[in-house]
Design a protein around this motif. Structure first.
Motif, PDB file in Angstrom:
ATOM      1  N   ALA A 109       0.821  -1.217   0.000  1.00 50.53           N
ATOM      2  CA  ALA A 109       0.000   0.000   0.000  1.00 50.53           C
ATOM      3  C   ALA A 109       0.853   1.263   0.000  1.00 50.53           C
ATOM      4  CB  ALA A 109      -0.941  -0.014   1.206  1.00 50.53           C
ATOM      5  N   SER A 110       1.699   1.438   1.036  1.00 47.83           N
ATOM      6  CA  SER A 110       2.499   2.671   1.125  1.00 47.83           C
ATOM      7  C   SER A 110       3.435   2.825  -0.069  1.00 47.83           C
ATOM      8  CB  SER A 110       3.309   2.679   2.424  1.00 47.83           C
ATOM      9  OG  SER A 110       2.470   2.639   3.545  1.00 47.83           O
TER      10      SER A 110
ATOM     11  N   LEU B 219       4.818   5.321  -5.508  1.00 49.65           N
ATOM     12  CA  LEU B 219       4.996   5.155  -6.955  1.00 49.65           C
ATOM     13  C   LEU B 219       3.959   5.960  -7.727  1.00 49.65           C
ATOM     14  CD1 LEU B 219       5.710   1.326  -7.191  1.00 49.65           C
ATOM     15  CD2 LEU B 219       7.329   3.171  -7.643  1.00 49.65           C
ATOM     16  N   ALA B 220       2.730   5.961  -7.236  1.00 45.94           N
ATOM     17  CA  ALA B 220       1.666   6.704  -7.922  1.00 45.94           C
ATOM     18  C   ALA B 220       1.965   8.197  -7.929  1.00 45.94           C
ATOM     19  CB  ALA B 220       0.323   6.425  -7.253  1.00 45.94           C
TER      20      ALA B 220
ATOM     21  N   GLY C 277       4.216  12.218 -15.514  1.00 45.17           N
ATOM     22  CA  GLY C 277       3.563  11.712 -16.711  1.00 45.17           C
ATOM     23  C   GLY C 277       3.954  10.295 -17.076  1.00 45.17           C
ATOM     24  N   ILE C 278       4.271   9.475 -16.075  1.00 47.09           N
ATOM     25  CA  ILE C 278       4.698   8.094 -16.299  1.00 47.09           C
ATOM     26  C   ILE C 278       3.479   7.175 -16.211  1.00 47.09           C
ATOM     27  CG2 ILE C 278       6.160   6.220 -15.423  1.00 47.09           C
ATOM     28  CD1 ILE C 278       7.926   8.415 -14.165  1.00 47.09           C
TER      29      ILE C 278
ATOM     30  N   ALA D  69      -2.870   7.737  -9.989  1.00 47.99           N
ATOM     31  CA  ALA D  69      -2.011   8.157 -11.100  1.00 47.99           C
ATOM     32  C   ALA D  69      -2.873   8.282 -12.353  1.00 47.99           C
ATOM     33  CB  ALA D  69      -0.884   7.147 -11.322  1.00 47.99           C
ATOM     34  N   ALA D  70      -2.717   9.374 -13.081  1.00 45.68           N
ATOM     35  CA  ALA D  70      -3.555   9.593 -14.264  1.00 45.68           C
ATOM     36  C   ALA D  70      -3.386   8.476 -15.279  1.00 45.68           C
ATOM     37  CB  ALA D  70      -3.219  10.947 -14.894  1.00 45.68           C
ATOM     38  N   ARG D  71      -2.139   8.016 -15.457  1.00 44.79           N
ATOM     39  CA  ARG D  71      -1.853   6.931 -16.394  1.00 44.79           C
ATOM     40  C   ARG D  71      -1.590   5.664 -15.594  1.00 44.79           C
ATOM     41  NH1 ARG D  71       0.871  11.526 -18.509  1.00 44.79           N
ATOM     42  NH2 ARG D  71       0.480  11.913 -20.734  1.00 44.79           N
ATOM     43  N   HIS D  72      -2.591   4.820 -15.451  1.00 44.39           N
ATOM     44  CA  HIS D  72      -2.387   3.616 -14.651  1.00 44.39           C
ATOM     45  C   HIS D  72      -3.093   2.426 -15.272  1.00 44.39           C
ATOM     46  CE1 HIS D  72      -6.381   4.799 -13.067  1.00 44.39           C
ATOM     47  NE2 HIS D  72      -6.543   3.495 -12.893  1.00 44.39           N
TER      48      HIS D  72
END
Length: 473
Positions: A266-267, A272-273, A280-281, A326-329
Protein backbone atom coordinates in the motif's frame (compact mmCIF):
# COMPACT_ATOMS: atom_id res chain seq x y z
CA UNK A 1 -3.93 37.34 -40.86
CA UNK A 2 -3.15 34.32 -43.09
CA UNK A 3 -5.36 31.81 -41.27
CA UNK A 4 -8.73 30.80 -42.67
CA UNK A 5 -11.89 31.19 -40.61
CA UNK A 6 -14.55 28.55 -40.13
CA UNK A 7 -12.47 25.39 -39.86
CA UNK A 8 -13.73 22.54 -37.71
CA UNK A 9 -11.49 21.11 -35.02
CA UNK A 10 -9.94 18.11 -36.75
CA UNK A 11 -7.16 15.61 -36.17
CA UNK A 12 -4.90 14.71 -39.12
CA UNK A 13 -2.45 11.81 -38.94
CA UNK A 14 1.04 12.02 -40.45
CA UNK A 15 3.55 9.37 -41.63
CA UNK A 16 5.48 9.81 -38.36
CA UNK A 17 3.86 7.84 -35.48
CA UNK A 18 2.56 10.19 -32.81
CA UNK A 19 3.09 13.35 -34.88
CA UNK A 20 -0.43 14.73 -35.32
CA UNK A 21 -1.69 17.88 -37.07
CA UNK A 22 -4.76 19.67 -35.71
CA UNK A 23 -6.94 22.08 -37.64
CA UNK A 24 -8.13 24.81 -35.23
CA UNK A 25 -11.35 26.83 -35.42
CA UNK A 26 -10.57 30.55 -35.68
CA UNK A 27 -13.35 33.09 -35.17
CA UNK A 28 -12.92 36.63 -36.47
CA UNK A 29 -14.37 39.79 -37.90
CA UNK A 30 -13.17 43.28 -38.81
CA UNK A 31 -11.84 43.79 -35.28
CA UNK A 32 -9.52 40.75 -35.31
CA UNK A 33 -9.78 37.06 -34.42
CA UNK A 34 -9.95 34.57 -31.55
CA UNK A 35 -9.08 30.89 -31.20
CA UNK A 36 -8.69 28.26 -28.50
CA UNK A 37 -5.03 27.49 -29.08
CA UNK A 38 -4.97 24.64 -26.56
CA UNK A 39 -8.11 23.14 -25.08
CA UNK A 40 -7.31 20.01 -23.12
CA UNK A 41 -10.80 18.50 -22.97
CA UNK A 42 -11.42 18.85 -26.71
CA UNK A 43 -7.94 17.65 -27.68
CA UNK A 44 -8.23 14.54 -25.49
CA UNK A 45 -11.64 13.81 -27.02
CA UNK A 46 -9.86 13.64 -30.40
CA UNK A 47 -7.39 11.09 -29.03
CA UNK A 48 -4.43 13.30 -28.15
CA UNK A 49 -2.36 11.97 -25.28
CA UNK A 50 -2.75 13.97 -22.07
CA UNK A 51 0.87 15.05 -22.20
CA UNK A 52 0.73 17.50 -19.27
CA UNK A 53 2.38 20.74 -20.46
CA UNK A 54 4.29 22.69 -17.81
CA UNK A 55 6.01 25.49 -19.76
CA UNK A 56 4.96 27.81 -22.59
CA UNK A 57 7.63 29.32 -24.88
CA UNK A 58 7.37 31.89 -27.67
CA UNK A 59 9.93 32.60 -30.39
CA UNK A 60 9.38 35.89 -32.22
CA UNK A 61 10.89 36.21 -35.69
CA UNK A 62 11.21 39.58 -37.46
CA UNK A 63 12.16 38.50 -40.97
CA UNK A 64 10.83 36.18 -43.65
CA UNK A 65 13.14 33.17 -44.06
CA UNK A 66 14.24 32.83 -40.45
CA UNK A 67 15.22 29.16 -40.26
CA UNK A 68 15.67 27.17 -37.07
CA UNK A 69 17.59 23.87 -36.89
CA UNK A 70 16.20 20.35 -36.62
CA UNK A 71 16.25 19.68 -32.88
CA UNK A 72 14.80 16.66 -31.08
CA UNK A 73 14.32 17.56 -27.42
CA UNK A 74 13.57 15.12 -24.59
CA UNK A 75 9.97 16.30 -24.18
CA UNK A 76 6.68 16.48 -26.08
CA UNK A 77 5.50 19.74 -27.66
CA UNK A 78 2.31 21.41 -28.88
CA UNK A 79 3.43 23.77 -31.66
CA UNK A 80 1.40 26.61 -33.14
CA UNK A 81 1.79 30.21 -34.25
CA UNK A 82 0.09 33.25 -32.76
CA UNK A 83 0.77 35.50 -35.76
CA UNK A 84 2.36 34.91 -39.14
CA UNK A 85 3.04 31.64 -40.90
CA UNK A 86 5.77 29.00 -40.99
CA UNK A 87 6.88 26.07 -43.07
CA UNK A 88 7.56 23.27 -40.59
CA UNK A 89 9.70 20.18 -41.09
CA UNK A 90 9.73 17.19 -38.76
CA UNK A 91 12.08 14.20 -38.93
CA UNK A 92 11.69 11.05 -36.83
CA UNK A 93 14.98 10.54 -34.98
CA UNK A 94 13.71 7.75 -32.71
CA UNK A 95 14.84 4.13 -32.82
CA UNK A 96 12.65 1.99 -35.01
CA UNK A 97 11.41 1.44 -38.55
CA UNK A 98 10.31 5.06 -39.06
CA UNK A 99 13.73 6.54 -38.25
CA UNK A 100 14.44 9.26 -40.84
CA UNK A 101 10.79 9.68 -41.93
CA UNK A 102 10.05 13.30 -42.91
CA UNK A 103 6.83 15.29 -42.69
CA UNK A 104 6.37 18.92 -43.77
CA UNK A 105 3.43 21.31 -43.69
CA UNK A 106 2.61 24.97 -43.25
CA UNK A 107 1.38 26.18 -39.87
CA UNK A 108 -0.68 29.36 -39.48
CA UNK A 109 -2.95 30.43 -36.57
CA UNK A 110 -5.61 27.96 -37.71
CA UNK A 111 -3.36 24.92 -37.47
CA UNK A 112 -1.22 23.27 -34.76
CA UNK A 113 0.86 20.12 -34.45
CA UNK A 114 1.67 17.76 -31.59
CA UNK A 115 5.34 16.71 -31.68
CA UNK A 116 6.30 13.66 -29.57
CA UNK A 117 9.64 13.32 -27.84
CA UNK A 118 12.41 12.26 -30.21
CA UNK A 119 10.95 13.79 -33.36
CA UNK A 120 13.21 16.52 -34.76
CA UNK A 121 11.42 19.85 -35.11
CA UNK A 122 12.38 22.82 -37.33
CA UNK A 123 10.75 25.69 -39.18
CA UNK A 124 11.21 28.50 -41.65
CA UNK A 125 9.16 31.71 -41.40
CA UNK A 126 7.05 32.61 -44.43
CA UNK A 127 5.84 35.97 -43.11
CA UNK A 128 7.46 38.79 -41.16
CA UNK A 129 6.68 39.20 -37.47
CA UNK A 130 5.88 35.54 -36.92
CA UNK A 131 5.32 34.45 -33.31
CA UNK A 132 6.06 30.74 -32.97
CA UNK A 133 4.71 29.24 -29.74
CA UNK A 134 5.06 25.86 -28.09
CA UNK A 135 3.84 24.15 -24.96
CA UNK A 136 6.22 21.56 -23.50
CA UNK A 137 5.80 18.96 -20.76
CA UNK A 138 9.14 19.42 -19.05
CA UNK A 139 10.96 22.46 -17.76
CA UNK A 140 13.86 23.59 -19.88
CA UNK A 141 17.20 22.52 -18.46
CA UNK A 142 20.77 23.13 -19.62
CA UNK A 143 21.47 19.50 -18.75
CA UNK A 144 18.80 18.13 -21.09
CA UNK A 145 20.05 15.78 -23.79
CA UNK A 146 19.18 16.78 -27.38
CA UNK A 147 19.64 15.19 -30.77
CA UNK A 148 20.12 17.20 -33.95
CA UNK A 149 20.00 16.80 -37.72
CA UNK A 150 21.57 19.06 -40.32
CA UNK A 151 19.04 21.24 -42.12
CA UNK A 152 20.69 20.38 -45.45
CA UNK A 153 20.79 16.61 -44.91
CA UNK A 154 20.59 14.94 -48.31
CA UNK A 155 18.68 11.89 -47.06
CA UNK A 156 15.89 13.83 -45.37
CA UNK A 157 15.93 16.20 -48.37
CA UNK A 158 13.55 18.77 -46.89
CA UNK A 159 12.16 20.97 -49.68
CA UNK A 160 12.65 24.34 -47.99
CA UNK A 161 10.50 27.05 -49.65
CA UNK A 162 13.38 29.50 -49.36
CA UNK A 163 16.73 27.91 -50.26
CA UNK A 164 19.05 27.50 -47.29
CA UNK A 165 21.74 29.40 -49.19
CA UNK A 166 19.51 32.49 -49.08
CA UNK A 167 18.73 32.51 -45.36
CA UNK A 168 20.71 33.09 -42.21
CA UNK A 169 21.43 29.91 -40.24
CA UNK A 170 23.25 29.76 -36.92
CA UNK A 171 26.73 28.29 -36.87
CA UNK A 172 25.51 25.61 -34.44
CA UNK A 173 22.77 24.50 -36.85
CA UNK A 174 25.25 24.42 -39.74
CA UNK A 175 27.46 22.02 -37.75
CA UNK A 176 24.78 19.46 -36.96
CA UNK A 177 25.37 15.89 -38.27
CA UNK A 178 23.90 14.18 -41.32
CA UNK A 179 21.30 11.46 -40.75
CA UNK A 180 23.85 8.67 -41.16
CA UNK A 181 25.75 10.04 -38.17
CA UNK A 182 22.75 10.61 -35.88
CA UNK A 183 22.40 8.13 -33.02
CA UNK A 184 18.72 7.10 -32.89
CA UNK A 185 16.94 8.21 -29.74
CA UNK A 186 15.90 5.24 -27.59
CA UNK A 187 12.38 4.99 -26.16
CA UNK A 188 11.62 6.37 -22.74
CA UNK A 189 13.03 4.23 -19.97
CA UNK A 190 11.10 1.35 -18.43
CA UNK A 191 11.57 0.46 -14.77
CA UNK A 192 10.53 -3.01 -13.58
CA UNK A 193 10.32 -3.38 -9.79
CA UNK A 194 10.37 -6.79 -8.18
CA UNK A 195 12.68 -8.03 -10.91
CA UNK A 196 13.85 -11.12 -9.03
CA UNK A 197 10.37 -12.52 -8.35
CA UNK A 198 8.29 -14.92 -10.45
CA UNK A 199 6.64 -12.17 -12.49
CA UNK A 200 9.83 -10.13 -12.58
CA UNK A 201 11.64 -12.99 -14.30
CA UNK A 202 8.85 -13.27 -16.89
CA UNK A 203 9.02 -9.52 -17.49
CA UNK A 204 12.77 -9.84 -18.08
CA UNK A 205 12.01 -12.45 -20.72
CA UNK A 206 9.30 -10.29 -22.32
CA UNK A 207 11.03 -6.89 -22.34
CA UNK A 208 14.59 -8.13 -22.87
CA UNK A 209 17.88 -6.43 -22.15
CA UNK A 210 17.64 -3.24 -24.21
CA UNK A 211 19.57 -0.32 -22.75
CA UNK A 212 16.41 1.62 -21.83
CA UNK A 213 15.03 -1.25 -19.68
CA UNK A 214 15.94 -1.15 -15.98
CA UNK A 215 15.28 -4.06 -13.63
CA UNK A 216 15.35 -3.35 -9.90
CA UNK A 217 14.97 -5.31 -6.69
CA UNK A 218 14.15 -3.98 -3.25
CA UNK A 219 17.88 -3.61 -2.65
CA UNK A 220 18.23 -1.36 -5.71
CA UNK A 221 15.48 1.15 -4.95
CA UNK A 222 13.48 1.94 -1.83
CA UNK A 223 10.16 3.25 -3.08
CA UNK A 224 9.12 4.37 0.41
CA UNK A 225 12.21 6.55 0.93
CA UNK A 226 11.66 10.26 1.56
CA UNK A 227 13.85 11.20 -1.42
CA UNK A 228 11.98 8.94 -3.87
CA UNK A 229 11.12 11.92 -6.09
CA UNK A 230 14.83 12.54 -6.64
CA UNK A 231 15.88 8.88 -6.98
CA UNK A 232 15.84 9.06 -10.78
CA UNK A 233 15.45 11.66 -13.54
CA UNK A 234 11.84 10.56 -13.77
CA UNK A 235 11.01 12.54 -16.92
CA UNK A 236 13.21 10.04 -18.80
CA UNK A 237 10.82 7.22 -17.84
CA UNK A 238 7.68 6.22 -19.69
CA UNK A 239 6.67 3.13 -17.71
CA UNK A 240 7.00 1.74 -14.19
CA UNK A 241 5.88 -1.87 -13.71
CA UNK A 242 5.36 -2.70 -10.07
CA UNK A 243 5.81 -6.46 -9.84
CA UNK A 244 6.98 -6.20 -6.22
CA UNK A 245 4.63 -7.27 -3.44
CA UNK A 246 4.40 -8.86 -0.01
CA UNK A 247 2.72 -12.21 -0.73
CA UNK A 248 3.01 -14.19 2.54
CA UNK A 249 -0.76 -14.39 2.95
CA UNK A 250 -0.80 -16.16 6.32
CA UNK A 251 2.18 -14.35 7.85
CA UNK A 252 0.43 -11.07 7.02
CA UNK A 253 -1.97 -11.91 9.85
CA UNK A 254 0.85 -11.48 12.42
CA UNK A 255 1.89 -8.11 13.86
CA UNK A 256 5.19 -8.02 11.98
CA UNK A 257 3.68 -9.38 8.79
CA UNK A 258 0.86 -6.84 8.91
CA UNK A 259 3.36 -3.99 9.07
CA UNK A 260 5.42 -5.36 6.19
CA UNK A 261 2.38 -6.07 4.04
CA UNK A 262 1.02 -2.54 4.43
CA UNK A 263 4.44 -1.04 3.68
CA UNK A 264 5.01 -3.06 0.50
CA UNK A 265 1.48 -3.40 -0.85
CA UNK A 266 0.00 0.00 0.00
CA UNK A 267 2.50 2.67 1.12
CA UNK A 268 5.01 1.79 -1.60
CA UNK A 269 2.31 1.88 -4.26
CA UNK A 270 1.16 5.31 -3.08
CA UNK A 271 4.74 6.57 -3.43
CA UNK A 272 5.00 5.15 -6.95
CA UNK A 273 1.67 6.70 -7.92
CA UNK A 274 2.87 10.14 -6.80
CA UNK A 275 6.03 9.84 -8.86
CA UNK A 276 4.12 8.57 -11.89
CA UNK A 277 1.53 11.33 -11.69
CA UNK A 278 4.11 14.08 -11.18
CA UNK A 279 6.12 13.04 -14.24
CA UNK A 280 3.56 11.71 -16.71
CA UNK A 281 4.70 8.09 -16.30
CA UNK A 282 2.44 5.11 -16.91
CA UNK A 283 2.20 2.96 -13.78
CA UNK A 284 1.37 -0.74 -14.01
CA UNK A 285 0.43 -2.29 -10.69
CA UNK A 286 -0.26 -6.00 -10.25
CA UNK A 287 -3.27 -6.79 -8.08
CA UNK A 288 -4.93 -9.93 -6.74
CA UNK A 289 -8.21 -11.81 -6.53
CA UNK A 290 -7.82 -11.45 -2.75
CA UNK A 291 -9.38 -7.97 -2.96
CA UNK A 292 -12.72 -9.85 -3.21
CA UNK A 293 -14.42 -12.05 -0.61
CA UNK A 294 -15.24 -14.83 -3.09
CA UNK A 295 -18.98 -14.89 -2.41
CA UNK A 296 -20.10 -13.68 -5.85
CA UNK A 297 -21.92 -16.14 -8.09
CA UNK A 298 -20.05 -16.26 -11.40
CA UNK A 299 -17.08 -14.24 -12.61
CA UNK A 300 -15.86 -11.05 -10.95
CA UNK A 301 -15.83 -8.01 -13.26
CA UNK A 302 -13.21 -5.31 -12.75
CA UNK A 303 -15.67 -2.94 -11.09
CA UNK A 304 -16.98 -5.40 -8.50
CA UNK A 305 -16.98 -3.91 -4.97
CA UNK A 306 -13.79 -4.50 -3.01
CA UNK A 307 -14.42 -6.84 -0.07
CA UNK A 308 -11.07 -8.21 1.15
CA UNK A 309 -11.22 -10.81 3.87
CA UNK A 310 -7.74 -10.73 5.43
CA UNK A 311 -4.78 -8.41 5.89
CA UNK A 312 -3.12 -9.38 2.62
CA UNK A 313 -6.31 -8.69 0.66
CA UNK A 314 -6.83 -5.42 2.53
CA UNK A 315 -3.35 -4.18 1.66
CA UNK A 316 -3.76 -5.19 -1.98
CA UNK A 317 -7.08 -3.33 -2.15
CA UNK A 318 -5.43 -0.26 -0.64
CA UNK A 319 -2.66 -0.55 -3.23
CA UNK A 320 -5.24 -0.65 -6.02
CA UNK A 321 -6.81 2.57 -4.75
CA UNK A 322 -3.39 4.21 -4.46
CA UNK A 323 -2.36 3.17 -7.98
CA UNK A 324 -5.61 4.53 -9.41
CA UNK A 325 -4.62 8.07 -8.32
CA UNK A 326 -2.01 8.16 -11.10
CA UNK A 327 -3.56 9.59 -14.26
CA UNK A 328 -1.85 6.93 -16.39
CA UNK A 329 -2.39 3.62 -14.65
CA UNK A 330 -3.08 -0.02 -15.43
CA UNK A 331 -4.09 -2.23 -12.52
CA UNK A 332 -3.63 -5.83 -13.64
CA UNK A 333 -5.69 -8.06 -11.37
CA UNK A 334 -4.74 -11.72 -11.46
CA UNK A 335 -5.05 -14.98 -9.52
CA UNK A 336 -3.26 -18.25 -8.75
CA UNK A 337 0.06 -17.20 -10.25
CA UNK A 338 2.51 -19.81 -11.55
CA UNK A 339 6.05 -18.99 -12.67
CA UNK A 340 9.66 -19.79 -11.96
CA UNK A 341 10.50 -20.85 -8.42
CA UNK A 342 8.35 -22.56 -5.83
CA UNK A 343 4.63 -22.80 -6.66
CA UNK A 344 1.63 -25.09 -6.43
CA UNK A 345 2.26 -26.95 -9.70
CA UNK A 346 5.88 -27.69 -8.84
CA UNK A 347 4.81 -28.95 -5.42
CA UNK A 348 2.19 -31.29 -6.90
CA UNK A 349 4.68 -32.52 -9.48
CA UNK A 350 7.20 -33.28 -6.75
CA UNK A 351 4.63 -35.11 -4.60
CA UNK A 352 3.52 -37.21 -7.56
CA UNK A 353 7.09 -38.22 -8.38
CA UNK A 354 7.89 -39.03 -4.73
CA UNK A 355 4.84 -41.23 -4.27
CA UNK A 356 3.09 -38.92 -1.79
CA UNK A 357 -0.72 -38.76 -1.97
CA UNK A 358 -1.79 -35.21 -1.06
CA UNK A 359 -4.96 -33.76 0.43
CA UNK A 360 -5.79 -30.64 -1.63
CA UNK A 361 -8.43 -27.96 -1.18
CA UNK A 362 -11.45 -28.67 -3.32
CA UNK A 363 -13.84 -25.83 -2.40
CA UNK A 364 -11.87 -22.88 -3.81
CA UNK A 365 -12.24 -22.30 -7.57
CA UNK A 366 -10.39 -20.15 -10.05
CA UNK A 367 -7.96 -20.32 -12.95
CA UNK A 368 -4.20 -20.58 -13.00
CA UNK A 369 -2.30 -17.61 -14.41
CA UNK A 370 1.17 -18.23 -15.80
CA UNK A 371 3.59 -15.35 -15.50
CA UNK A 372 4.40 -15.09 -19.24
CA UNK A 373 0.70 -14.37 -19.82
CA UNK A 374 0.77 -11.55 -17.26
CA UNK A 375 3.96 -10.12 -18.76
CA UNK A 376 2.50 -10.27 -22.28
CA UNK A 377 -0.73 -8.62 -21.12
CA UNK A 378 1.21 -5.80 -19.46
CA UNK A 379 3.23 -5.20 -22.61
CA UNK A 380 0.07 -5.31 -24.72
CA UNK A 381 -1.77 -2.73 -22.61
CA UNK A 382 1.17 -0.32 -22.65
CA UNK A 383 2.19 -0.75 -26.28
CA UNK A 384 -1.35 -0.68 -27.67
CA UNK A 385 -2.33 2.41 -25.71
CA UNK A 386 -5.37 0.68 -24.22
CA UNK A 387 -7.62 2.86 -22.04
CA UNK A 388 -6.22 3.25 -18.54
CA UNK A 389 -7.90 1.39 -15.70
CA UNK A 390 -8.29 -2.05 -14.11
CA UNK A 391 -7.94 -5.24 -16.17
CA UNK A 392 -8.44 -8.83 -15.06
CA UNK A 393 -5.72 -11.14 -16.42
CA UNK A 394 -5.79 -14.89 -15.81
CA UNK A 395 -5.53 -17.99 -17.92
CA UNK A 396 -8.60 -18.60 -20.08
CA UNK A 397 -10.98 -21.56 -19.90
CA UNK A 398 -13.17 -23.18 -17.29
CA UNK A 399 -12.62 -22.56 -13.59
CA UNK A 400 -11.30 -25.44 -11.53
CA UNK A 401 -10.58 -26.19 -7.90
CA UNK A 402 -7.07 -26.62 -6.55
CA UNK A 403 -7.78 -30.33 -6.20
CA UNK A 404 -8.85 -30.62 -9.84
CA UNK A 405 -5.66 -28.88 -10.95
CA UNK A 406 -3.59 -31.17 -8.73
CA UNK A 407 -5.21 -34.20 -10.36
CA UNK A 408 -4.34 -32.77 -13.77
CA UNK A 409 -0.70 -32.45 -12.74
CA UNK A 410 -0.66 -36.05 -11.54
CA UNK A 411 -2.22 -37.23 -14.80
CA UNK A 412 0.19 -35.19 -16.92
CA UNK A 413 3.12 -36.79 -15.13
CA UNK A 414 1.79 -40.30 -15.71
CA UNK A 415 0.43 -40.86 -12.19
CA UNK A 416 -3.01 -41.85 -10.95
CA UNK A 417 -5.01 -38.64 -10.41
CA UNK A 418 -7.17 -40.41 -7.82
CA UNK A 419 -4.18 -40.24 -5.47
CA UNK A 420 -5.27 -36.62 -4.86
CA UNK A 421 -7.97 -36.33 -2.18
CA UNK A 422 -10.17 -33.17 -2.24
CA UNK A 423 -10.85 -31.63 1.17
CA UNK A 424 -12.54 -28.49 2.44
CA UNK A 425 -10.53 -25.37 3.30
CA UNK A 426 -11.34 -25.93 6.98
CA UNK A 427 -10.17 -29.54 6.86
CA UNK A 428 -6.96 -28.60 5.06
CA UNK A 429 -5.95 -26.03 7.69
CA UNK A 430 -7.33 -27.89 10.73
CA UNK A 431 -3.88 -28.88 11.99
CA UNK A 432 -2.17 -25.55 11.30
CA UNK A 433 -0.28 -24.11 14.28
CA UNK A 434 0.05 -20.49 13.13
CA UNK A 435 -2.40 -17.84 11.91
CA UNK A 436 -4.34 -18.71 8.74
CA UNK A 437 -5.69 -15.98 6.49
CA UNK A 438 -9.21 -16.32 5.09
CA UNK A 439 -9.28 -17.18 1.39
CA UNK A 440 -11.89 -16.26 -1.24
CA UNK A 441 -13.78 -19.38 -2.32
CA UNK A 442 -14.47 -17.95 -5.78
CA UNK A 443 -11.48 -16.44 -7.63
CA UNK A 444 -13.12 -16.48 -11.06
CA UNK A 445 -12.17 -13.22 -12.85
CA UNK A 446 -14.04 -12.05 -15.94
CA UNK A 447 -11.74 -11.59 -18.97
CA UNK A 448 -14.07 -9.68 -21.30
CA UNK A 449 -12.39 -6.30 -20.75
CA UNK A 450 -8.83 -7.39 -21.58
CA UNK A 451 -10.22 -9.32 -24.57
CA UNK A 452 -11.87 -6.11 -25.83
CA UNK A 453 -8.40 -4.56 -26.21
CA UNK A 454 -7.33 -7.33 -28.57
CA UNK A 455 -5.48 -9.49 -26.06
CA UNK A 456 -6.37 -13.17 -25.80
CA UNK A 457 -5.09 -14.88 -22.62
CA UNK A 458 -3.76 -18.38 -23.21
CA UNK A 459 -6.01 -21.26 -22.06
CA UNK A 460 -4.91 -22.23 -18.55
CA UNK A 461 -5.04 -25.97 -19.29
CA UNK A 462 -2.75 -25.61 -22.32
CA UNK A 463 -0.30 -23.52 -20.32
CA UNK A 464 -0.37 -26.09 -17.52
CA UNK A 465 0.35 -28.89 -19.98
CA UNK A 466 3.34 -27.04 -21.41
CA UNK A 467 4.62 -26.09 -17.98
CA UNK A 468 4.47 -29.67 -16.63
CA UNK A 469 6.17 -30.94 -19.78
CA UNK A 470 9.02 -28.56 -19.01
CA UNK A 471 9.28 -29.90 -15.49
CA UNK A 472 9.45 -33.46 -16.74
CA UNK A 473 12.24 -32.51 -19.14
Amino acid sequence: MSASFGKKLERIETPIPGLVVFELPVHGDSRGWFKENWQREKMLALGLEDFGPVQNNISFNDAVGTTRGIHAEPWDKWVSVATGRIFGAWVDLREGPTFGTVFTTEIDPSRAIYVPRGVGNSYQTLEADTAYTYLVNDHWSPDASYSFLNLADETAAVAWPIPLADVEISEKDKAHPRLADVTPIPPKRILVLGASGQLGLALRERFGDASHIEYATRADIDVTAADMSAARRWRDYGLIVNAAAYTAVDTAETAEGREQAWAANASAVAALARVADDHGITLVHVSSDYVFDGTLEGAYPEDAPLRPLGVYGQTKAAGDLAASTAARHYIVRTSWVIGEGGNFVRTMHSLAERGIDPRVVGDQVGRLTFTPDIANAIAHLYESGAPYGVYNVTGAGEVQSWAEIARQVFELTGHDPQRVTPVTTEEYFSSASGPIAPRPRNSHLDLAKIASTGYAPAPAEESLRAYVAGLKG
